[in-house]
Design an enzyme around this catalytic site. Structure first.
Site, PDB file in Angstrom:
ATOM      1  N   ARG A  71       0.852  -1.185   0.000  1.00  0.00           N
ATOM      2  CA  ARG A  71       0.000   0.000   0.000  1.00  0.00           C
ATOM      3  C   ARG A  71       0.893   1.242   0.000  1.00  0.00           C
ATOM      4  O   ARG A  71       1.209   1.826   1.013  1.00  0.00           O
ATOM      5  CB  ARG A  71      -0.917  -0.005   1.226  1.00  0.00           C
ATOM      6  N   ARG A  93       1.309  -7.300  -8.812  1.00  0.00           N
ATOM      7  CA  ARG A  93       1.579  -6.495  -7.618  1.00  0.00           C
ATOM      8  C   ARG A  93       1.710  -7.332  -6.348  1.00  0.00           C
ATOM      9  O   ARG A  93       2.029  -6.792  -5.281  1.00  0.00           O
ATOM     10  CB  ARG A  93       0.499  -5.421  -7.444  1.00  0.00           C
ATOM     11  N   HIS A 151       0.312   2.440 -10.572  1.00  0.00           N
ATOM     12  CA  HIS A 151      -0.594   2.902  -9.505  1.00  0.00           C
ATOM     13  C   HIS A 151       0.191   3.766  -8.514  1.00  0.00           C
ATOM     14  O   HIS A 151       0.522   3.333  -7.407  1.00  0.00           O
ATOM     15  CB  HIS A 151      -1.206   1.684  -8.813  1.00  0.00           C
ATOM     16  N   ASP A 193     -12.924   7.480  -7.267  1.00  0.00           N
ATOM     17  CA  ASP A 193     -12.323   6.403  -8.062  1.00  0.00           C
ATOM     18  C   ASP A 193     -12.788   6.609  -9.501  1.00  0.00           C
ATOM     19  O   ASP A 193     -13.811   6.070  -9.919  1.00  0.00           O
ATOM     20  CB  ASP A 193     -12.745   5.040  -7.530  1.00  0.00           C
ATOM     21  N   GLU A 249      -2.898   7.548 -11.576  1.00  0.00           N
ATOM     22  CA  GLU A 249      -2.298   6.396 -12.238  1.00  0.00           C
ATOM     23  C   GLU A 249      -2.181   6.594 -13.747  1.00  0.00           C
ATOM     24  O   GLU A 249      -3.093   7.106 -14.388  1.00  0.00           O
ATOM     25  CB  GLU A 249      -3.138   5.147 -11.959  1.00  0.00           C
TER      26      GLU A 249
END
EC number: 5.1.3.15
Length: 271
Positions: A71, A93, A151, A193, A249
């Protein structure tokens, strides 16, 4: 967090273990780059040496555990984006990458990481070049077309004092699955988002609290994704973590990457 020195690669570059994850650690070339976890692949924390604050954000409760996406930093969403398959945002990831090449000089550092299949066939490569800027490039080597997103978690002083510039005035809101008209420049005051069409390859994050601007120059992107979870409970983050981070991103979501194609972003600091 348990940290163990595994290997000294050069006087500037060391391989250490943070809990479950091997992490190359670098300090040179005008950038303080504390962590490059070989999982994700994620550049965790970094800033030009003359910067007062880190450019990239890492959760203060990040456990560095196998099987969990890191994170913070720049995790790679690949070979798919979102929840079209499991795990969400692809497998890259949460897998270990290999440090395959490094070059270090006074004014430039280049690190390369590669992702291999179970049959030891290369699937993807990430290169990181540090001068007075940070340039991240992802290259797809898989046989099938793929989605990808860099990201990037940006470290900010206060989410209430941030303005994102250079975005279009329409986006796809992933929270309600609708196309929407939105203001530009964009301020964040709730769970966001959003997927934007990459009409302009340059964005700026105006961070009034830290009195600086983070400039992004995207290359070969088809979409941008703007994300902040606000008060929504999010794994790997504290309840107040959203106040100090913002994700913007660089992505190829609707226009898939073909074999040998790259996606990149250049990050620089003003102020």
């Amino acid at each position: 967090m348990k940290t163990t020195l595994l290997k000294t690669l050069t006087p500037e570059l060391h391989l250490v273990q943070h809990n479950d994850i091997p992490v190359p650690s670098l300090k040179t070339c005008g950038w303080n780059t504390k962590n490059f976890p070989c999982k994700g692949h994620s550049l965790s924390v970094g800033x030009p040496q003359n910067a007062k604050q880190d450019v990239l954000w890492l959760s203060e409760v990040e456990p560095f555990k196998n099987g969990n996406a890191i994170r913070g930093g720049v995790p790679i969403c690949y070979p798919w984006f979102g929840g079209v398959k499991q795990p969400a945002h692809g497998t890259a990831r949460i897998r270990l990458w290999q440090l395959s090449h490094y070059y270090i000089s006074v004014h430039k550092v280049r690190l390369e990481f590669e992702l291999f299949s179970d049959l030891n066939i290369i699937e993807a490569k990430v290169s990181m070049v540090f001068t007075d800027k940070c340039h991240l490039t992802f290259t797809h080597y898989g046989e099938e077309s793929a989605q990808a997103a860099l990201h990037t978690y940006f470290n900010i002083g206060d989410i209430n004092q941030v303005e994102v510039q250079g975005l279009p005035e329409t986006c796809f809101n992933s929270l309600n699955q609708q196309q929407e008209n939105v203001p530009s420049p964009r301020h964040i005051s709730e769970n966001v988002d959003c997927i934007y069409s990459a009409e302009n390859m340059q964005n700026q994050i105006l961070d009034k609290s830290f009195n600086r601007t983070i400039a992004l120059h995207h290359h070969n992107a088809s979409q941008f994704v703007l994300w902040n979870p606000w008060h929504k409970k999010t794994s790997g983050m504290s309840e107040t973590g959203y106040q100090k981070m913002l994700c913007l991103e660089t992505a190829r979501i609707h226009h898939l990457l073909e074999f040998g194609e790259s996606l990149s972003v250049e990050i620089s600091l003003k102020g």
